[in-house]
Write an enzyme that holds these catalytic residues in place. Structure first.
Site, PDB file in Angstrom:
ATOM      1  N   GLU A 204       0.757  -1.060  -0.015  1.00 44.86           N
ATOM      2  CA  GLU A 204      -0.388   0.133   0.292  1.00 44.86           C
ATOM      3  C   GLU A 204       0.962   1.608   0.010  1.00 44.86           C
ATOM      4  O   GLU A 204       0.629   2.406  -0.677  1.00 44.86           O
ATOM      5  CB  GLU A 204      -1.137   0.536   0.947  1.00 44.86           C
ATOM      6  CG  GLU A 204      -2.396   0.429   0.884  1.00 44.86           C
ATOM      7  CD  GLU A 204      -2.736   0.071   1.959  1.00 44.86           C
ATOM      8  OE1 GLU A 204      -2.741  -0.825   3.330  1.00 44.86           O
ATOM      9  OE2 GLU A 204      -3.656   0.651   2.390  1.00 44.86           O
ATOM     10  N   GLY A 234      -8.701   4.879   6.981  1.00 43.69           N
ATOM     11  CA  GLY A 234      -9.645   5.153   8.035  1.00 43.69           C
ATOM     12  C   GLY A 234      -9.605   3.752   9.081  1.00 43.69           C
ATOM     13  O   GLY A 234      -9.411   3.927  10.207  1.00 43.69           O
ATOM     14  N   ALA A 235      -8.554   2.727   8.582  1.00 47.63           N
ATOM     15  CA  ALA A 235      -8.568   1.862   9.710  1.00 47.63           C
ATOM     16  C   ALA A 235      -7.176   1.971   9.719  1.00 47.63           C
ATOM     17  O   ALA A 235      -6.175   1.060  10.447  1.00 47.63           O
ATOM     18  CB  ALA A 235      -8.666   0.460   9.071  1.00 47.63           C
ATOM     19  N   SER A 236      -6.063   2.301   8.413  1.00 48.59           N
ATOM     20  CA  SER A 236      -4.445   2.299   8.631  1.00 48.59           C
ATOM     21  C   SER A 236      -4.095   3.574   8.020  1.00 48.59           C
ATOM     22  O   SER A 236      -4.621   4.337   7.097  1.00 48.59           O
ATOM     23  CB  SER A 236      -4.104   1.246   8.560  1.00 48.59           C
ATOM     24  OG  SER A 236      -4.089   0.866   6.701  1.00 48.59           O
ATOM     25  N   THR A 237      -2.282   3.748   8.218  1.00 46.90           N
ATOM     26  CA  THR A 237      -1.782   4.664   8.058  1.00 46.90           C
ATOM     27  C   THR A 237      -0.679   4.761   7.418  1.00 46.90           C
ATOM     28  O   THR A 237       0.329   3.169   8.307  1.00 46.90           O
ATOM     29  CB  THR A 237      -1.910   6.114   9.303  1.00 46.90           C
ATOM     30  OG1 THR A 237      -1.319   6.763   8.265  1.00 46.90           O
ATOM     31  CG2 THR A 237      -1.012   5.650  10.415  1.00 46.90           C
ATOM     32  N   GLN A 238       0.197   4.825   7.106  1.00 47.05           N
ATOM     33  CA  GLN A 238       1.466   4.173   5.804  1.00 47.05           C
ATOM     34  C   GLN A 238       2.181   5.650   6.058  1.00 47.05           C
ATOM     35  O   GLN A 238       1.375   6.463   5.449  1.00 47.05           O
ATOM     36  CB  GLN A 238       1.114   3.292   4.226  1.00 47.05           C
ATOM     37  CG  GLN A 238       0.504   2.563   4.338  1.00 47.05           C
ATOM     38  CD  GLN A 238      -1.310   3.164   4.472  1.00 47.05           C
ATOM     39  OE1 GLN A 238      -1.462   3.591   3.768  1.00 47.05           O
ATOM     40  NE2 GLN A 238      -1.478   1.947   5.165  1.00 47.05           N
TER      41      GLN A 238
END
Ligand SMILES: Nc1ccn([C@@H]2O[C@H](COP(=O)(O)OP(=O)(O)O)[C@@H](O)[C@H]2O)c(=O)n1
Ligand SMILES: [Ca+2]
Length: 441
Positions: A204, A234-238
């Site tokens: 991602e 919404g649920a993860s960050t990169q």
């Protein structure tokens, strides 16, 4: 942090439409105010900003990816199409790209992107997989209109799901994916092996980095002055960037450094996806509701919410009751302390990050663009349409400052699109599909 907002323009734009609005933060409350009111101002001044050439060295026109002798349109070159579904935790989107490639050793040229989306995302249909998959059918119709029927059979269609499905029990996620696969197979498009999957968080970040650096011309340029990316889902960050210093490689956990080959070049990238630190998952964590499931009648409370508010909120197919602390604390100071607990000790940092340039998109952009009021200390004025504004903006501030450790002077460019093409991992993922099918280099 220095913030710039990047405005998208046509694919033939020759110059960078990057309007840099730099300013210095002094304290958190005023940072929050200035940061987000600034973005509002930038959107109101759109027409003015597009005339500003604050970063004249940055070429963002797609034509700038190719030498001028090669950017002349050649009608005999056939377009190649690629269809990518982004099944995110808050919505499902279709990206239909058309490319031309004049020379096999050059980067493909992106002609156009057609984009459509639906809400909620697949994970909201955890218990209704057939109904969830039906949302794909409507989006496929958009693709049928966008791709000439003579190209349907050779145009790959792929769906990649992200954190929403990663967080579901495996059985429910697989049931959804299986229904989606059936619908893709009924379509007239080319359905490659593994066309429907849950994407690994490492990909991602890497693929979003490929997208942004392709769109800003960095992958073509010999100097390869790439930019990092920050994606807040919404649920993860990169976070992903190309390390320049040996120290970064030495100080990073092994699984944060990944070598990736694309367009005949191998990039050794720093990348990590933090599952559970996306904006909506962070709301649950702040409310103390993460992992609790649907607890009947329990109201989760926070000083980041208006004191007298009580309402319901759905995420991932689960409903939560939430509200402010009546007769209790409210406002930026106490809210910031709450969100700090969510990020504390959870993020890896390296010094180089502070010196790099990052493009920040998805919720980093959306929540800033939503902002049209001074938040947190004036919550009585909140409407029920944006009860989480103070919490979200406080979380974004805490994540950037205390989580990733960005300095006041770190440039962050908020983007939605570059040259009218969505930022995000989809374009990079489409290159990967075309490459694996040998449709592109
Ligand atoms: N093409 C896209 C896809 C998502 N987004 C934004 O990404 C955020 C939601 O992330 P998401 O639903 O993809 O969540 P994750 O599955 O990535 O955690 C929202 O702010 C969306 O508007 C976007 O701006 N453009
Ligand atoms: Ca996403």
């Amino acid at each position: 942090m220095h913030l710039s907002s990047v405005k998208d323009k046509t694919a033939t734009a020759h110059r960078a439409d990057i309007a840099a609005l730099n300013y210095k933060m002094d304290s958190e409350p005023s940072f929050l105010r200035t940061l987000f009111s600034l973005i509002l101002v930038s959107s109101l001044l759109d027409s003015v900003l597009s005339e500003v050439d604050a970063c004249p060295d940055t070429k963002t026109g797609l034509e700038s990816l190719l030498p001028s002798t090669m950017s002349i349109q050649n009608a005999s070159i056939e377009s190649v199409y690629g269809i990518m579904f982004d099944a995110g935790s808050t919505g499902t989107r279709i990206h239909i790209y058309s490319f031309t490639q004049k020379y096999s050793d050059q980067l493909p040229e992106l002609e156009r992107e057609i984009f459509e989306s639906v809400k909620p995302g697949l994970s909201a249909y955890a218990d209704l997989p057939e109904q969830g998959a039906e949302t794909i059918r409507g989006l496929l119709e958009v693709a049928k209109n966008a791709v000439p029927s003579s190209h349907w059979r050779k145009t790959p269609v792929v769906l990649k799901a992200t954190a929403g499905l990663r967080l579901l029990p495996e059985k429910k996620a697989l049931a959804l994916l299986s229904e989606v696969k059936d619908i893709l197979e009924e379509s007239p498009f080319l359905v490659p092996d593994n066309s429907v999957s849950i994407m690994n968080g490492t990909y991602e970040g890497i693929l979003a980095w490929i997208t942004v650096n392709f769109l800003t011309g960095q992958l073509y340029s010999q100097s390869k002055q790439t930019v990092g990316i920050l994606d807040l889902g919404g649920a993860s960050t990169q976070i992903t960037f190309l390390p320049q210093s040996e120290e970064t490689l030495e100080q990073s956990p092994l699984d944060f450094i990944t070598s990736f080959k694309m367009f005949h070049t191998t990039y050794k990238l720093y990348t990590h996806s933090y599952l559970g630190l996306g904006l909506k998952a962070a709301r649950l964590a702040t409310l103390g509701a993460l992992g609790t499931g649907a607890v009947d009648k329990q109201v989760f409370r926070s000083s980041c919410l208006p004191r007298n508010m009580e309402s319901m909120w759905q995420f991932g197919g689960v409903s939560y009751r939430y509200g402010g602390i009546e007769n209790g604390e409210s406002g930026f100071k106490s809210c910031y302390a709450e969100v700090l607990r969510v990020v504390a000790g959870k993020l890896h940092r390296v010094d180089e990050m502070k010196e790099s340039t990052f493009y920040a998109f998805s919720y980093y952009y959306d929540r800033a663009a939503d902002t049209n009021l001074i938040v947190c200390d004036h919550m009585e004025g909140f409407t029920s349409s944006s009860p989480f504004l103070c919490m979200d903006l406080s979380y974004i501030t805490a994540l950037l400052k205390e989580g990733f450790g960005f300095k006041m002077t770190t440039p962050l460019q908020l983007t939605k699109k570059v040259n009218n093409v969505e930022t995000g991992w989809s374009l990079g993922a489409t290159f990967l599909v075309l490459q694996s099918l040998r449709i592109s280099n």
